[in-house]
Design a protein around this motif. Structure first.
Motif, PDB file in Angstrom:
ATOM      1  N   THR A 148       4.325   2.904   3.531  1.00  0.00           N
ATOM      2  CA  THR A 148       5.494   2.452   4.278  1.00  0.00           C
ATOM      3  C   THR A 148       5.342   0.896   4.778  1.00  0.00           C
ATOM      4  O   THR A 148       4.073   0.581   4.476  1.00  0.00           O
ATOM      5  N   LEU A 149       6.289   0.465   5.079  1.00  0.00           N
ATOM      6  CA  LEU A 149       6.064  -1.052   5.751  1.00  0.00           C
ATOM      7  C   LEU A 149       5.110  -1.323   6.553  1.00  0.00           C
ATOM      8  O   LEU A 149       4.395  -2.283   6.698  1.00  0.00           O
ATOM      9  N   HIS A 194      13.320 -12.425  -0.246  1.00  0.00           N
ATOM     10  CA  HIS A 194      12.502 -12.292   0.638  1.00  0.00           C
ATOM     11  C   HIS A 194      11.279 -12.844   0.565  1.00  0.00           C
ATOM     12  O   HIS A 194      10.396 -12.460  -0.464  1.00  0.00           O
ATOM     13  N   PHE A 212       3.098  -9.680   1.361  1.00  0.00           N
ATOM     14  CA  PHE A 212       2.118  -8.564   1.357  1.00  0.00           C
ATOM     15  C   PHE A 212       1.182  -9.283   0.055  1.00  0.00           C
ATOM     16  O   PHE A 212       1.416  -9.322  -0.968  1.00  0.00           O
ATOM     17  N   THR A 272      -1.472  -5.395  -0.854  1.00  0.00           N
ATOM     18  CA  THR A 272      -0.642  -4.338  -1.573  1.00  0.00           C
ATOM     19  C   THR A 272       0.473  -4.345  -2.428  1.00  0.00           C
ATOM     20  O   THR A 272       0.876  -5.564  -2.604  1.00  0.00           O
ATOM     21  N   ARG A 273       0.691  -3.484  -3.213  1.00  0.00           N
ATOM     22  CA  ARG A 273       1.558  -3.404  -4.470  1.00  0.00           C
ATOM     23  C   ARG A 273       3.112  -2.766  -3.988  1.00  0.00           C
ATOM     24  O   ARG A 273       2.994  -1.890  -2.973  1.00  0.00           O
ATOM     25  N   ASP A 274       4.124  -3.195  -4.291  1.00  0.00           N
ATOM     26  CA  ASP A 274       5.476  -3.009  -4.172  1.00  0.00           C
ATOM     27  C   ASP A 274       5.546  -1.182  -4.764  1.00  0.00           C
ATOM     28  O   ASP A 274       5.373  -1.063  -6.013  1.00  0.00           O
ATOM     29  N   ASN A 275       5.770  -0.373  -3.853  1.00  0.00           N
ATOM     30  CA  ASN A 275       5.905   1.128  -4.294  1.00  0.00           C
ATOM     31  C   ASN A 275       6.416   1.898  -3.149  1.00  0.00           C
ATOM     32  O   ASN A 275       6.741   1.227  -2.130  1.00  0.00           O
ATOM     33  N   SER A 276       6.556   3.300  -3.517  1.00  0.00           N
ATOM     34  CA  SER A 276       7.306   4.070  -2.370  1.00  0.00           C
ATOM     35  C   SER A 276       6.239   4.974  -1.768  1.00  0.00           C
ATOM     36  O   SER A 276       6.961   5.704  -1.140  1.00  0.00           O
ATOM     37  N   CYS A 295      -1.748   1.827  -4.986  1.00  0.00           N
ATOM     38  CA  CYS A 295      -1.036   0.969  -3.922  1.00  0.00           C
ATOM     39  C   CYS A 295      -1.661  -0.341  -3.619  1.00  0.00           C
ATOM     40  O   CYS A 295      -0.933  -1.330  -3.416  1.00  0.00           O
ATOM     41  N   GLN A 305       6.998 -13.383   0.048  1.00  0.00           N
ATOM     42  CA  GLN A 305       6.168 -12.507  -0.205  1.00  0.00           C
ATOM     43  C   GLN A 305       5.428 -12.376   0.906  1.00  0.00           C
ATOM     44  O   GLN A 305       4.685 -13.438   1.419  1.00  0.00           O
ATOM     45  N   ARG A 340       1.449  -0.803   5.223  1.00  0.00           N
ATOM     46  CA  ARG A 340       1.406  -2.113   4.201  1.00  0.00           C
ATOM     47  C   ARG A 340       0.787  -3.353   5.386  1.00  0.00           C
ATOM     48  O   ARG A 340      -0.092  -3.933   5.085  1.00  0.00           O
TER      49      ARG A 340
END
Length: 230
Positions: free
Chosen positions: A54-55, A40, A44, A47-51, A145, A42, A58
């Motif tokens: 939420t989408l 997919h 973003f 912001t960084r990918d983490n949990s 984040c 990029q 972001r």
């Protein structure tokens, strides 16, 4: 390696390269690489990918440049920070390198120093209690984040907003922080801001212009406020 063996290996290699099959690997130039299946693009930048986020959160930050997390810092912690600020105002503690800024129009009207005349304390990293805000796990969880795990506090500041004296000295014009920050990259800089009391338009809340984080730096100067306004 002797020449006959080298020639034989070269013939095998050329034969492999010349063979075309359904499963053959096809090379592509790196400037126009074909993404693998399931990749997919990029979307973003800030912001960084983490949990944690939420989408939706972001995407809101990407579009607007700010994000509100309500009730993140506990009332008990905020009360501790407020008490420490009052101790600084009373000069009960004087941390090294702490910069205390006063509204000169209020200071001249008061006989006893108080928090009403102090508008800002900067560089409070030497004050153990105030700097504790920069180490709160609930704050760092969100800061990471945007910056990643290697976090550094660069500009610690507590702002007090006493009522304006009528000279417009408590007014602060809109500005871009990046204009004053001598460090980069800008995409790794984020401000963690927490209100220490209930705020709204009537008592001087923080104001932002959504989306301006994606624009260029503008010329900065201090406006000529009208003297004596409300």
């Amino acid at each position: 390696m002797d020449q006959p063996r080298a020639a034989a290996r070269l013939r095998i290699l050329l034969g492999q390269l010349g063979r075309r099959s359904a499963g053959a690997v096809i090379a592509h130039p790196t400037s126009g690489a074909v993404p693998p299946a399931g990749f997919h693009p990029q979307q973003f930048q800030y912001t960084r990918d983490n949990s944690v986020l939420t989408l939706e959160q972001r995407q809101f930050y990407e579009d607007n440049g700010f994000l509100v997390i309500k009730k993140l810092v506990s009332d008990a912690d905020i009360e501790c920070f407020r008490n420490e600020f009052e101790r600084i105002c009373r000069k009960e503690v004087e941390p090294m390198r702490l910069v205390v800024m006063r509204d000169v129009t209020i200071a001249k009207s008061e006989y006893v120093p108080s928090q009403k005349m102090i508008t800002k304390v900067q560089d409070f990293q030497e004050d153990e209690e105030l700097f504790r805000y920069c180490t709160l796990p609930e704050v760092l969880k969100y800061v990471e984040c945007f910056t990643g795990p290697n976090i550094m506090a660069m500009h610690t500041m507590l702002i007090n907003k006493p009522p304006d004296s009528g000279k417009k000295t408590s007014c602060h014009p809109l500005h871009q922080d990046l204009h004053y920050f001598p460090f980069r990259p800008s995409n790794n800089i984020v401000c963690a801001w927490t209100a220490m009391e209930h705020i709204d338009r009537n008592n001087g809340c923080l104001a932002v212009l959504p989306g301006t984080h994606k624009s260029s730096l503008k010329p900065h100067h201090y406006p000529q406020w009208e003297v004596g306004g409300g």
